[in-house]
Design a protein around this motif. Structure first.
Motif, PDB file in Angstrom:
ATOM      1  N   LEU A 145      -9.894  -2.794   0.148  1.00 45.75           N
ATOM      2  CA  LEU A 145      -9.982  -1.839  -0.920  1.00 45.75           C
ATOM      3  C   LEU A 145      -9.377  -0.516  -0.869  1.00 45.75           C
ATOM      4  O   LEU A 145      -9.773   0.513  -1.005  1.00 45.75           O
ATOM      5  CB  LEU A 145     -11.653  -1.656  -1.270  1.00 45.75           C
ATOM      6  CG  LEU A 145     -12.364  -2.811  -1.681  1.00 45.75           C
ATOM      7  CD1 LEU A 145     -13.838  -2.408  -1.638  1.00 45.75           C
ATOM      8  CD2 LEU A 145     -11.713  -3.208  -3.137  1.00 45.75           C
ATOM      9  N   SER A 146      -8.141  -0.708   0.099  1.00 42.70           N
ATOM     10  CA  SER A 146      -7.582   0.661   0.599  1.00 42.70           C
ATOM     11  C   SER A 146      -7.125   1.526  -0.664  1.00 42.70           C
ATOM     12  O   SER A 146      -6.878   2.675  -0.786  1.00 42.70           O
ATOM     13  CB  SER A 146      -6.313   0.559   1.280  1.00 42.70           C
ATOM     14  OG  SER A 146      -5.376  -0.348   0.672  1.00 42.70           O
ATOM     15  N   ASP A 147      -6.812   0.867  -1.994  1.00 46.96           N
ATOM     16  CA  ASP A 147      -6.305   1.668  -3.338  1.00 46.96           C
ATOM     17  C   ASP A 147      -7.749   2.007  -4.090  1.00 46.96           C
ATOM     18  O   ASP A 147      -7.403   2.728  -5.045  1.00 46.96           O
ATOM     19  CB  ASP A 147      -5.665   0.564  -4.096  1.00 46.96           C
ATOM     20  CG  ASP A 147      -6.528  -0.622  -4.412  1.00 46.96           C
ATOM     21  OD1 ASP A 147      -7.369  -0.989  -3.834  1.00 46.96           O
ATOM     22  OD2 ASP A 147      -6.111  -1.327  -5.685  1.00 46.96           O
ATOM     23  N   LYS A 148      -8.901   1.923  -3.523  1.00 50.02           N
ATOM     24  CA  LYS A 148     -10.095   2.424  -4.254  1.00 50.02           C
ATOM     25  C   LYS A 148     -10.823   3.383  -3.282  1.00 50.02           C
ATOM     26  O   LYS A 148     -12.105   3.909  -3.754  1.00 50.02           O
ATOM     27  CB  LYS A 148     -11.299   1.311  -4.330  1.00 50.02           C
ATOM     28  CG  LYS A 148     -10.590   0.002  -5.128  1.00 50.02           C
ATOM     29  CD  LYS A 148     -10.160   0.379  -6.670  1.00 50.02           C
ATOM     30  CE  LYS A 148      -9.813  -0.882  -7.110  1.00 50.02           C
ATOM     31  NZ  LYS A 148      -9.410  -0.634  -8.810  1.00 50.02           N
ATOM     32  N   LEU A 149     -10.113   4.328  -2.574  1.00 49.52           N
ATOM     33  CA  LEU A 149     -10.795   5.335  -1.525  1.00 49.52           C
ATOM     34  C   LEU A 149     -11.596   6.089  -2.842  1.00 49.52           C
ATOM     35  O   LEU A 149     -12.655   6.719  -2.266  1.00 49.52           O
ATOM     36  CB  LEU A 149      -9.757   6.173  -0.933  1.00 49.52           C
ATOM     37  CG  LEU A 149      -9.237   5.345   0.212  1.00 49.52           C
ATOM     38  CD1 LEU A 149      -8.259   6.155   0.828  1.00 49.52           C
ATOM     39  CD2 LEU A 149     -10.303   4.902   1.354  1.00 49.52           C
ATOM     40  N   ASP A 150     -11.079   6.594  -3.707  1.00 51.87           N
ATOM     41  CA  ASP A 150     -11.363   7.748  -4.682  1.00 51.87           C
ATOM     42  C   ASP A 150     -11.996   7.365  -5.827  1.00 51.87           C
ATOM     43  O   ASP A 150     -12.628   8.138  -6.809  1.00 51.87           O
ATOM     44  CB  ASP A 150     -10.339   8.703  -5.152  1.00 51.87           C
ATOM     45  CG  ASP A 150      -9.385   9.555  -3.817  1.00 51.87           C
ATOM     46  OD1 ASP A 150     -10.326   9.835  -3.090  1.00 51.87           O
ATOM     47  OD2 ASP A 150      -8.507   9.640  -3.950  1.00 51.87           O
ATOM     48  N   ALA A 151     -12.358   6.223  -5.861  1.00 52.46           N
ATOM     49  CA  ALA A 151     -13.060   5.541  -7.066  1.00 52.46           C
ATOM     50  C   ALA A 151     -14.609   5.695  -6.893  1.00 52.46           C
ATOM     51  O   ALA A 151     -15.153   5.547  -5.618  1.00 52.46           O
ATOM     52  CB  ALA A 151     -12.672   3.843  -7.238  1.00 52.46           C
TER      53      ALA A 151
END
Length: 259
Positions: A145-151
């Motif tokens: 989930l490295s693309d979801k840090l700020d989600a």
């Protein structure tokens, strides 16, 4: 010195009893878990599976017996040859040995993925924020989930939220992970991604106790399967023994219904 001698159990439970009013949920549980062992616990609803996990993590007090994790009795310490109940801060330190993953994710809705994962290391365990962030990013990447840090949690699927919960449990660098029905709240198409993450952790040698109804996971990833019913451990052994050739009639009846 014998280097092949077995390692001491990371978990020891002896004669553990737990009641809620007149409901005697755990009835003398004895359990040992070795380092790096993956134990899957199966059983019908109300058999005591989740209560056992909550007692191990001291979310519930036991009425009788004892539970040790990494050589330390959970909830108590020995002072002048007497067992003395620990306060909440000391119990929190003991819990740092055990990461817990719940059915319902339990993420903070007002925090991003990264903030959820660093909350306990920074707020409870006083790890430096920069170090906690670096570790969190590695763990979030590890669960894909490295693309979801700020989600925020509301922006994630149930499966993604549960993978964040796994990263959060790993962030305190526990000796073992406890999973309480980690896929039961998920839509069927999302179950696979969470189980894949758990299989990866198992293959890396992490000690895991998994309460689950996923027979496939128990068969493929567990070193040992335990069947519980009525507050007792009815049967336990290698997956191929318990799931393919169970010896107890109660285990046989249960598996006929779920397989």
């Amino acid at each position: 010195m014998n280097n092949n001698a077995p390692k001491p159990s990371i978990l020891r439970a002896r004669n553990v009893h737990k009641s809620f009013g007149n409901n005697h949920v755990l009835r003398g549980i004895d359990l040992d878990v070795a380092p790096s062992e993956v134990v899957a616990i199966l059983g019908p609803s109300g058999s005591g599976k989740s209560t056992l996990l909550r007692c191990i993590n001291r979310l519930e007090h036991i009425d009788q017996g004892f539970i040790e994790v990494d050589g330390q009795q959970i909830g108590y310490e020995l002072r002048n040859d007497k067992l003395v109940a620990l306060g909440s801060a000391a119990i929190a330190r003991q819990r740092s040995k055990m990461g817990m993953v719940f059915q319902s994710f339990n993420l903070f809705p007002h925090m991003t993925v990264l903030q959820n994962v660093i909350e306990a290391p920074v707020g409870v365990h006083r790890i430096k924020r920069r170090e906690a962030i670096e570790t969190a990013k590695e763990l979030i990447n590890r669960v894909g989930l490295s693309d979801k840090l700020d989600a925020y949690p509301r922006q994630l699927s149930g499966g993604q939220q549960q993978r964040v919960a796994i990263a959060r449990a790993l962030a305190i660098k526990p000796k073992m992970l406890l999973f309480d029905e980690p896929t039961s709240a998920l839509d069927p198409e999302l179950v696979g991604e969470v189980l894949a993450t758990m299989r990866d952790l198992a293959s890396e040698g992490l000690t895991m106790i998994v309460v689950t109804h996923e027979i496939g996971f128990a068969r493929e990833a567990a070193d040992r399967v335990i069947f519980m019913d009525g507050g007792h451990i009815v049967e336990q052994g290698a997956p191929e023994d318990v799931l393919v050739n169970p010896q107890r009639s109660r285990t046989q009846d249960f598996l006929r219904r779920v397989i």
